[in-house]
Scaffold this motif. Structure first.
Motif, PDB file in Angstrom:
ATOM      1  N   LEU A 191       0.830  -1.206   0.000  1.00 17.40           N
ATOM      2  CA  LEU A 191       0.000   0.000   0.000  1.00 17.40           C
ATOM      3  C   LEU A 191       0.862   1.252   0.000  1.00 17.40           C
ATOM      4  O   LEU A 191       0.460   2.303  -0.509  1.00 17.40           O
ATOM      5  CB  LEU A 191      -0.921  -0.016   1.221  1.00 17.40           C
ATOM      6  CG  LEU A 191      -2.046  -1.057   1.207  1.00 17.40           C
ATOM      7  CD1 LEU A 191      -2.810  -1.039   2.527  1.00 17.40           C
ATOM      8  CD2 LEU A 191      -2.992  -0.806   0.034  1.00 17.40           C
ATOM      9  N   LYS A 198       0.588   7.954  -5.622  1.00 16.28           N
ATOM     10  CA  LYS A 198      -0.497   8.941  -5.503  1.00 16.28           C
ATOM     11  C   LYS A 198       0.074  10.320  -5.155  1.00 16.28           C
ATOM     12  O   LYS A 198      -0.368  11.341  -5.694  1.00 16.28           O
ATOM     13  CB  LYS A 198      -1.506   8.498  -4.444  1.00 16.28           C
ATOM     14  CG  LYS A 198      -2.745   9.377  -4.371  1.00 16.28           C
ATOM     15  CD  LYS A 198      -3.710   8.915  -3.275  1.00 16.28           C
ATOM     16  CE  LYS A 198      -4.392   7.640  -3.641  1.00 16.28           C
ATOM     17  NZ  LYS A 198      -5.451   7.271  -2.651  1.00 16.28           N
ATOM     18  N   ASN A 211      -7.254   9.610  -9.129  1.00 17.37           N
ATOM     19  CA  ASN A 211      -8.527   8.929  -8.951  1.00 17.37           C
ATOM     20  C   ASN A 211      -8.425   7.449  -9.303  1.00 17.37           C
ATOM     21  O   ASN A 211      -9.019   6.597  -8.635  1.00 17.37           O
ATOM     22  CB  ASN A 211      -9.605   9.604  -9.790  1.00 17.37           C
ATOM     23  CG  ASN A 211      -9.933  11.006  -9.296  1.00 17.37           C
ATOM     24  OD1 ASN A 211      -9.735  11.315  -8.113  1.00 17.37           O
ATOM     25  ND2 ASN A 211     -10.417  11.855 -10.175  1.00 17.37           N
ATOM     26  N   GLY A 214      -6.920   5.709  -6.393  1.00 19.96           N
ATOM     27  CA  GLY A 214      -7.882   5.512  -5.325  1.00 19.96           C
ATOM     28  C   GLY A 214      -8.759   4.295  -5.577  1.00 19.96           C
ATOM     29  O   GLY A 214      -9.054   3.515  -4.665  1.00 19.96           O
ATOM     30  N   PHE A 215      -9.164   4.117  -6.842  1.00 18.50           N
ATOM     31  CA  PHE A 215      -9.955   2.941  -7.213  1.00 18.50           C
ATOM     32  C   PHE A 215      -9.119   1.670  -7.067  1.00 18.50           C
ATOM     33  O   PHE A 215      -9.605   0.630  -6.602  1.00 18.50           O
ATOM     34  CB  PHE A 215     -10.441   3.102  -8.655  1.00 18.50           C
ATOM     35  CG  PHE A 215     -11.361   2.006  -9.117  1.00 18.50           C
ATOM     36  CD1 PHE A 215     -12.706   2.005  -8.755  1.00 18.50           C
ATOM     37  CD2 PHE A 215     -10.884   0.976  -9.912  1.00 18.50           C
ATOM     38  CE1 PHE A 215     -13.558   0.984  -9.188  1.00 18.50           C
ATOM     39  CE2 PHE A 215     -11.713  -0.039 -10.334  1.00 18.50           C
ATOM     40  CZ  PHE A 215     -13.064  -0.034  -9.975  1.00 18.50           C
ATOM     41  N   TYR A 216      -7.840   1.765  -7.435  1.00 20.81           N
ATOM     42  CA  TYR A 216      -6.940   0.603  -7.376  1.00 20.81           C
ATOM     43  C   TYR A 216      -6.708   0.147  -5.934  1.00 20.81           C
ATOM     44  O   TYR A 216      -6.565  -1.050  -5.677  1.00 20.81           O
ATOM     45  CB  TYR A 216      -5.620   0.982  -8.041  1.00 20.81           C
ATOM     46  CG  TYR A 216      -4.578  -0.125  -8.057  1.00 20.81           C
ATOM     47  CD1 TYR A 216      -4.811  -1.328  -8.704  1.00 20.81           C
ATOM     48  CD2 TYR A 216      -3.346   0.063  -7.441  1.00 20.81           C
ATOM     49  CE1 TYR A 216      -3.853  -2.327  -8.735  1.00 20.81           C
ATOM     50  CE2 TYR A 216      -2.370  -0.931  -7.464  1.00 20.81           C
ATOM     51  CZ  TYR A 216      -2.634  -2.126  -8.110  1.00 20.81           C
ATOM     52  OH  TYR A 216      -1.691  -3.114  -8.140  1.00 20.81           O
ATOM     53  N   GLU A 217      -6.673   1.098  -5.006  1.00 22.47           N
ATOM     54  CA  GLU A 217      -6.503   0.732  -3.595  1.00 22.47           C
ATOM     55  C   GLU A 217      -7.614  -0.202  -3.121  1.00 22.47           C
ATOM     56  O   GLU A 217      -7.381  -1.122  -2.332  1.00 22.47           O
ATOM     57  CB  GLU A 217      -6.484   1.998  -2.731  1.00 22.47           C
ATOM     58  CG  GLU A 217      -5.170   2.757  -2.783  1.00 22.47           C
ATOM     59  CD  GLU A 217      -5.194   3.997  -1.921  1.00 22.47           C
ATOM     60  OE1 GLU A 217      -4.259   4.193  -1.131  1.00 22.47           O
ATOM     61  OE2 GLU A 217      -6.172   4.774  -2.034  1.00 22.47           O
ATOM     62  N   LYS A 218      -8.835   0.036  -3.620  1.00 22.81           N
ATOM     63  CA  LYS A 218      -9.978  -0.781  -3.213  1.00 22.81           C
ATOM     64  C   LYS A 218     -10.146  -2.019  -4.093  1.00 22.81           C
ATOM     65  O   LYS A 218     -10.702  -3.031  -3.652  1.00 22.81           O
ATOM     66  CB  LYS A 218     -11.253   0.058  -3.272  1.00 22.81           C
ATOM     67  CG  LYS A 218     -11.238   1.270  -2.356  1.00 22.81           C
ATOM     68  CD  LYS A 218     -12.489   2.118  -2.538  1.00 22.81           C
ATOM     69  CE  LYS A 218     -12.437   3.358  -1.655  1.00 22.81           C
ATOM     70  NZ  LYS A 218     -13.627   4.239  -1.863  1.00 22.81           N
ATOM     71  N   HIS A 219      -9.631  -1.935  -5.324  1.00 28.37           N
ATOM     72  CA  HIS A 219      -9.816  -3.029  -6.288  1.00 28.37           C
ATOM     73  C   HIS A 219      -8.466  -3.316  -6.979  1.00 28.37           C
ATOM     74  O   HIS A 219      -8.282  -2.976  -8.149  1.00 28.37           O
ATOM     75  CB  HIS A 219     -10.876  -2.660  -7.325  1.00 28.37           C
ATOM     76  CG  HIS A 219     -12.162  -2.175  -6.736  1.00 28.37           C
ATOM     77  ND1 HIS A 219     -13.105  -3.032  -6.206  1.00 28.37           N
ATOM     78  CD2 HIS A 219     -12.650  -0.912  -6.566  1.00 28.37           C
ATOM     79  CE1 HIS A 219     -14.125  -2.338  -5.751  1.00 28.37           C
ATOM     80  NE2 HIS A 219     -13.882  -1.044  -5.955  1.00 28.37           N
ATOM     81  N   PRO A 220      -7.537  -3.939  -6.278  1.00 33.01           N
ATOM     82  CA  PRO A 220      -6.187  -4.165  -6.829  1.00 33.01           C
ATOM     83  C   PRO A 220      -6.129  -5.353  -7.794  1.00 33.01           C
ATOM     84  O   PRO A 220      -5.442  -6.346  -7.551  1.00 33.01           O
ATOM     85  CB  PRO A 220      -5.359  -4.416  -5.571  1.00 33.01           C
ATOM     86  CG  PRO A 220      -6.317  -5.071  -4.618  1.00 33.01           C
ATOM     87  CD  PRO A 220      -7.647  -4.431  -4.878  1.00 33.01           C
TER      88      PRO A 220
END
Length: 354
Positions: A191, A198, A211, A214-220
């Motif tokens: 992370l 970022k 952005n 940010g999406f990748y952090e939740k959906h890697p």
């Protein structure tokens, strides 16, 4: 050093004891890594014994066996199993090295000295894979810094360099491997790697990438990594590239340039002057290593041999990153990014201008 680590090293260098200096422990680490090499050089009529510990484009670290003498013969190109045993006798160290089943040599020495020097690396360019060479070069440099820190720690890395290290823990950046093999097994995704990218995206003003991250952090997932890679390859990725390039250049410039002695330094400088003269004759403006003419940019990148312990067939040379772009001609290496009429490629010489 923990007791467990010390006991592990003893398995690879029997005779190692806790009261021995750190340089002896580094010698043991080389046997553990199966990376022991012995180099002998004649200097002022005396044979000097060198053992490379960590050598790359940012750092040269080697061990020197002081007051050393050897019996037997070291096979310099031996590729098989190597075993060693260490002892102390009459104030001397005794290192017995077995190469395979048939060859044994012995080294007597008074101590092991370490020589470590950090060098500039921002002018280095190795090009082994075609396509997106601008990103592959930055991955190579970031990986070089990561390895330097992994081996040697804080003593050889500035705070500015340490801020760049997590880039190698971010899969979409690492995907631009500078070598033909994947880097996935060499580094771990974290992370911190995402957070690092970022921060740089925000500094570059790249809100779309921020952005996406940010999406990748939740959906890697791999398909999200592909989105990010495509963004970095496109014209939208130029601001991030320029930001990282400037940071790498600034971090590098605090170090010294490699010194090859008067003759070697003069030879390299003559090569740089030849490049400048040739490009000026062709109507380019600028100062080495960056030149521009119309929509074309040429960036001279160098390959540097080590100052010591280098292979005889490797020498200083210059290659060229050539960028052609109408819309992005003012952006650094803009032609390497995907866009209409953008072109970026590598030339080994300037004959293509004829």
């Amino acid at each position: 050093m923990t007791q467990d680590y010390y006991e592990e090293l003893r398995q690879f260098l029997p005779g190692l004891s806790a009261d021995m200096p750190e340089t002896i422990l580094k010698l043991a680490e080389l046997f553990r890594a199966e990376a022991f090499e012995l180099h002998m050089r004649k200097e002022a009529g005396e044979t000097k014994y060198y053992i490379p510990y960590m050598m790359n484009d940012a750092l040269e670290c080697f061990l020197i066996l002081e007051s050393c003498r050897m019996t037997g013969i070291c096979l310099p190109d031996f590729k098989g199993a190597v075993q060693a045993h260490l002892a102390r006798e009459n104030g001397e160290y005794l290192l017995v090295v077995r190469q395979g089943e048939d060859n044994v040599f012995t080294l007597w020495f008074s101590s092991v000295q370490e020589k470590t020097t950090c060098y500039q690396y921002h002018c280095i360019g190795h090009f082994w894979v075609k396509g997106q060479e601008q990103w592959r070069r930055l991955v190579y440099i970031a990986g070089t810094l990561y390895d330097k820190y992994s081996y040697m720690g804080d003593t050889v890395c500035t705070q500015e360099e340490k801020e760049l290290l997590p880039l190698m823990e971010f899969a979409p950046f690492r995907a631009f491997s500078p070598i033909k093999e994947s880097l996935e097994e060499m580094y771990t995704d974290t992370l911190e790697g995402v957070a690092c990218m970022k921060r740089f995206a925000l500094e570059a003003g790249d809100i779309r990438l921020k952005n996406l991250l940010g999406f990748y952090e939740k959906h890697p997932f791999p398909w999200v990594e592909k989105w990010i890679q495509r963004h970095m390859e496109s014209r939208a990725g130029i601001s991030l590239y320029e930001t990282l390039y400037r940071k790498i250049e600034a971090a590098s410039k605090v170090y010294t340039v490699r010194d090859y002695g008067k003759e070697g330094n003069e030879k390299a400088e003559k090569e740089r002057q030849k490049v400048t003269k040739k490009l000026e004759e062709k109507g380019f403006t600028g100062t080495y290593p960056f030149f521009r003419k119309g929509h074309m940019q040429i960036l001279a990148m160098e390959e540097h041999p080590f100052t010591v312990l280098e292979a005889e067939d490797f020498s200083f040379r210059i290659q060229f990153m050539v960028s052609v772009s109408k819309k992005d001609s003012e952006r650094y290496n803009g032609g390497f990014f995907k866009g209409r009429k953008n072109r970026g490629w590598i030339e080994e010489n300037l004959e293509f201008l004829e």
